[in-house]
Design a protein around this motif. Structure first.
Motif, PDB file in Angstrom:
ATOM      1  N   LYS A 189      40.907 -51.858 -14.286  1.00 16.57           N
ATOM      2  CA  LYS A 189      40.933 -53.157 -13.605  1.00 16.57           C
ATOM      3  C   LYS A 189      39.587 -53.446 -12.941  1.00 16.57           C
ATOM      4  N   ASP A 190      39.077 -52.465 -12.224  1.00 15.67           N
ATOM      5  CA  ASP A 190      37.784 -52.646 -11.536  1.00 15.67           C
ATOM      6  C   ASP A 190      36.657 -52.866 -12.543  1.00 15.67           C
ATOM      7  N   PHE A 191      36.733 -52.107 -13.630  1.00 16.25           N
ATOM      8  CA  PHE A 191      35.706 -52.183 -14.670  1.00 16.25           C
ATOM      9  C   PHE A 191      35.655 -53.592 -15.276  1.00 16.25           C
ATOM     10  N   ILE A 192      36.821 -54.103 -15.647  1.00 15.79           N
ATOM     11  CA  ILE A 192      36.884 -55.420 -16.293  1.00 15.79           C
ATOM     12  C   ILE A 192      36.415 -56.516 -15.327  1.00 15.79           C
ATOM     13  N   LYS A 193      36.786 -56.344 -14.066  1.00 15.18           N
ATOM     14  CA  LYS A 193      36.373 -57.328 -13.055  1.00 15.18           C
ATOM     15  C   LYS A 193      34.849 -57.388 -12.989  1.00 15.18           C
ATOM     16  N   LYS A 194      34.230 -56.225 -12.958  1.00 13.14           N
ATOM     17  CA  LYS A 194      32.764 -56.141 -12.905  1.00 13.14           C
ATOM     18  C   LYS A 194      32.124 -56.789 -14.127  1.00 13.14           C
ATOM     19  N   ILE A 195      32.657 -56.455 -15.298  1.00 14.92           N
ATOM     20  CA  ILE A 195      32.102 -56.982 -16.552  1.00 14.92           C
ATOM     21  C   ILE A 195      32.157 -58.509 -16.538  1.00 14.92           C
ATOM     22  N   LYS A 196      33.332 -59.027 -16.152  1.00 14.39           N
ATOM     23  CA  LYS A 196      33.500 -60.481 -16.162  1.00 14.39           C
ATOM     24  C   LYS A 196      32.562 -61.146 -15.168  1.00 14.39           C
ATOM     25  N   GLU A 197      32.517 -60.588 -13.976  1.00 13.34           N
ATOM     26  CA  GLU A 197      31.629 -61.148 -12.945  1.00 13.34           C
ATOM     27  C   GLU A 197      30.195 -61.219 -13.440  1.00 13.34           C
ATOM     28  N   ARG A 198      29.735 -60.106 -13.973  1.00 16.30           N
ATOM     29  CA  ARG A 198      28.336 -60.051 -14.397  1.00 16.30           C
ATOM     30  C   ARG A 198      28.088 -60.920 -15.625  1.00 16.30           C
ATOM     31  N   ILE A 258      35.904 -51.188 -28.922  1.00 15.14           N
ATOM     32  CA  ILE A 258      34.939 -51.889 -28.061  1.00 15.14           C
ATOM     33  C   ILE A 258      33.831 -52.498 -28.910  1.00 15.14           C
ATOM     34  N   GLN A 259      33.392 -51.722 -29.890  1.00 13.91           N
ATOM     35  CA  GLN A 259      32.331 -52.254 -30.767  1.00 13.91           C
ATOM     36  C   GLN A 259      32.792 -53.513 -31.478  1.00 13.91           C
ATOM     37  N   LYS A 260      34.056 -53.507 -31.907  1.00 15.13           N
ATOM     38  CA  LYS A 260      34.600 -54.677 -32.610  1.00 15.13           C
ATOM     39  C   LYS A 260      34.657 -55.886 -31.665  1.00 15.13           C
ATOM     40  N   ALA A 261      35.110 -55.626 -30.437  1.00 15.53           N
ATOM     41  CA  ALA A 261      35.222 -56.725 -29.461  1.00 15.53           C
ATOM     42  C   ALA A 261      33.850 -57.337 -29.167  1.00 15.53           C
ATOM     43  N   LEU A 262      32.837 -56.484 -29.139  1.00 21.67           N
ATOM     44  CA  LEU A 262      31.504 -56.970 -28.785  1.00 21.67           C
ATOM     45  C   LEU A 262      30.783 -57.596 -29.979  1.00 21.67           C
ATOM     46  N   LYS A 263      31.192 -57.160 -31.162  1.00 21.32           N
ATOM     47  CA  LYS A 263      30.538 -57.650 -32.377  1.00 21.32           C
ATOM     48  C   LYS A 263      30.684 -59.171 -32.492  1.00 21.32           C
ATOM     49  N   ASN A 264      31.855 -59.646 -32.063  1.00 17.26           N
ATOM     50  CA  ASN A 264      32.095 -61.094 -32.126  1.00 17.26           C
ATOM     51  C   ASN A 264      31.108 -61.881 -31.272  1.00 17.26           C
ATOM     52  N   LEU A 265      30.531 -61.211 -30.291  1.00 15.17           N
ATOM     53  CA  LEU A 265      29.622 -61.923 -29.378  1.00 15.17           C
ATOM     54  C   LEU A 265      28.172 -61.871 -29.828  1.00 15.17           C
ATOM     55  N   THR A 266      27.811 -60.816 -30.540  1.00 11.86           N
ATOM     56  CA  THR A 266      26.381 -60.586 -30.789  1.00 11.86           C
ATOM     57  C   THR A 266      25.716 -61.680 -31.613  1.00 11.86           C
ATOM     58  N   GLY A 267      26.453 -62.222 -32.564  1.00  9.14           N
ATOM     59  CA  GLY A 267      25.838 -63.218 -33.444  1.00  9.14           C
ATOM     60  C   GLY A 267      25.634 -64.570 -32.778  1.00  9.14           C
ATOM     61  N   ALA A 313      36.827 -61.013 -25.214  1.00  9.97           N
ATOM     62  CA  ALA A 313      36.229 -59.672 -25.350  1.00  9.97           C
ATOM     63  C   ALA A 313      36.734 -58.749 -24.242  1.00  9.97           C
ATOM     64  N   SER A 314      36.825 -59.279 -23.019  1.00  7.75           N
ATOM     65  CA  SER A 314      37.301 -58.472 -21.887  1.00  7.75           C
ATOM     66  C   SER A 314      38.725 -57.986 -22.130  1.00  7.75           C
ATOM     67  N   ARG A 315      39.542 -58.887 -22.673  1.00  6.76           N
ATOM     68  CA  ARG A 315      40.938 -58.530 -22.932  1.00  6.76           C
ATOM     69  C   ARG A 315      41.005 -57.368 -23.925  1.00  6.76           C
ATOM     70  N   GLU A 316      40.218 -57.452 -24.966  1.00  3.72           N
ATOM     71  CA  GLU A 316      40.189 -56.406 -25.984  1.00  3.72           C
ATOM     72  C   GLU A 316      39.719 -55.075 -25.395  1.00  3.72           C
ATOM     73  N   ILE A 317      38.654 -55.147 -24.596  1.00  2.00           N
ATOM     74  CA  ILE A 317      38.099 -53.925 -23.999  1.00  2.00           C
ATOM     75  C   ILE A 317      39.113 -53.301 -23.038  1.00  2.00           C
ATOM     76  N   ARG A 318      39.809 -54.161 -22.293  1.00  2.00           N
ATOM     77  CA  ARG A 318      40.816 -53.690 -21.355  1.00  2.00           C
ATOM     78  C   ARG A 318      41.906 -52.903 -22.092  1.00  2.00           C
ATOM     79  N   LEU A 319      42.401 -53.489 -23.182  1.00  2.00           N
ATOM     80  CA  LEU A 319      43.450 -52.815 -23.959  1.00  2.00           C
ATOM     81  C   LEU A 319      42.937 -51.498 -24.540  1.00  2.00           C
ATOM     82  N   ALA A 320      41.699 -51.525 -25.017  1.00  2.00           N
ATOM     83  CA  ALA A 320      41.123 -50.314 -25.617  1.00  2.00           C
ATOM     84  C   ALA A 320      41.024 -49.187 -24.582  1.00  2.00           C
ATOM     85  N   LEU A 321      40.623 -49.539 -23.366  1.00  2.00           N
ATOM     86  CA  LEU A 321      40.492 -48.525 -22.310  1.00  2.00           C
ATOM     87  C   LEU A 321      41.864 -47.988 -21.902  1.00  2.00           C
TER      88      LEU A 321
END
Ligand code: GDP
Length: 296
Positions: A50-59, A10-19, A31-39
């Motif tokens: 599924k619910d988690f990823i939906k929420k993340i994407k929506e927000r 998850i940290q790796k997936a998010l790292k790409n976004l922080t910069g 990033a969502s795809r990566e987090i989904r696979l990790a979970l």
């Protein structure tokens, strides 16, 4: 340590976004795809993921703007919030009876660590509240379980009630009478477990529940069983309406699926986690700290 791989991924997936000054929809999807696979690899229940990823994407796509945060930081905050929510948000507490004794009935499959956890919880209550608990040996099918509980009682200098009797409900009723007489403030009831859930076990536990009228029905789940543990929790909860869960063997669980699924699947909180075989190795469960630990 629990969540090791999940945390790293998850940290790796998010790292790409922080910069990034700007985060595109494609970035969020990746990033969502990566987090989904990790979970899923952490053995989190499919529907929970599924619910988690939906929420993340929506927000994330809804671009909640919060002054000082960059879009990447904002998404990390959203993931942190939602992970915390998944695990129950607030730290949960045991119910207390208005009059002593507070009764705690422990249930769970065999080998999950139920008897050990009865001892851990007794020690915790003694350490934190100077409690004077009584333990009731209600796992009558395994003589070893009764001996094990007696040994734990000796170690803690706590009385253990047992009876040579085939009717568990009677043992529990007699144990409770003794606790009232001796003014014990807590009664912890160890119950029988099986290798898998069966009807006879559930009926016995329902009988014990009817007699004990427990303030807490605490389900003990082995963290190493991942989302299967969450399913077992759901089945116990449907029959017994458990009040909370203790997740054992978190020290040996590298994935974290049970810790992440149980609350979402059952709606019931994790109260404590077992972190080793020793009676002192019980810790409170704090969803926000767990989420922060995963996100590093
Ligand atoms: P029961 O059949 O559910 O009553 O399970 P026991 O209390 O007999 O525990 C089964 C095994 O799990 C024992 O070897 C315990 O020492 C071990 N155990 C219990 N809790 C934990 C824990 O949190 N971490 C680890 N590593 N082992 C545990």
């Amino acid at each position: 340590m629990a969540f090791e791989n999940l945390s790293e991924r998850i940290q790796k997936a998010l790292k790409n976004l922080t910069g990034k000054g700007k985060v595109s929809e494609a970035d969020i999807n990746a990033a969502s795809r990566e987090i989904r696979l990790a979970l899923l690899e952490a053995d989190v229940n499919f529907k929970v993921v599924k619910d988690f990823i939906k929420k993340i994407k929506e927000r994330a796509l809804g671009q909640e703007v919060q002054g000082s945060l960059t879009p990447g930081q904002q998404i990390i905050k959203i993931v942190n919030d939602e992970l915390t929510k998944m695990m129950g948000e607030e730290a949960a507490k045991l119910n207390k009876a208005p009059h002593i004794p507070t009764i705690i009935m422990m249930v769970g499959l065999q080998g999950t660590g139920k008897t050990t956890t009865v001892g851990k919880l007794a020690k915790y209550l003694m350490d934190t509240e100077k409690a004077r608990p009584l333990l009731i040996a209600g796992d009558i099918y395994r003589p070893a379980a009764i001996d094990q509980l007696k040994q734990i009682g000796d170690q803690l200098s706590v009385p253990v009630f047992s009876e040579d009797e085939k009717d568990v409900a009677k043992i529990v009723a007699d144990g409770l009478a003794q606790a009232k007489e001796a003014k014990n403030d807590y009664v912890l009831i160890d119950t029988a477990g099986r290798l898998e859930i069966d009807e006879a076990l559930m009926e016995e536990l329902e009988r014990v529940k009817a007699v004990a009228k427990p303030d807490n029905i605490v389900l003990v789940v082995d963290a190493m069983t991942g989302q299967v543990g969450a399913q077992v929790a759901e089945t116990f909860d449907k029959r017994l309406d458990v009040t909370g869960v203790i997740l054992t063997k978190l020290d040996g669980d590298t994935r974290g699926g049970a810790a992440l699924s149980i609350r979402a699947v059952t709606g019931k909180p994790i109260l404590f986690t077992g972190q080793g075989e020793k009676l002192s190795e019980l810790e409170g469960f704090y969803p926000d700290r767990m989420a922060s630990r995963i996100l590093g």
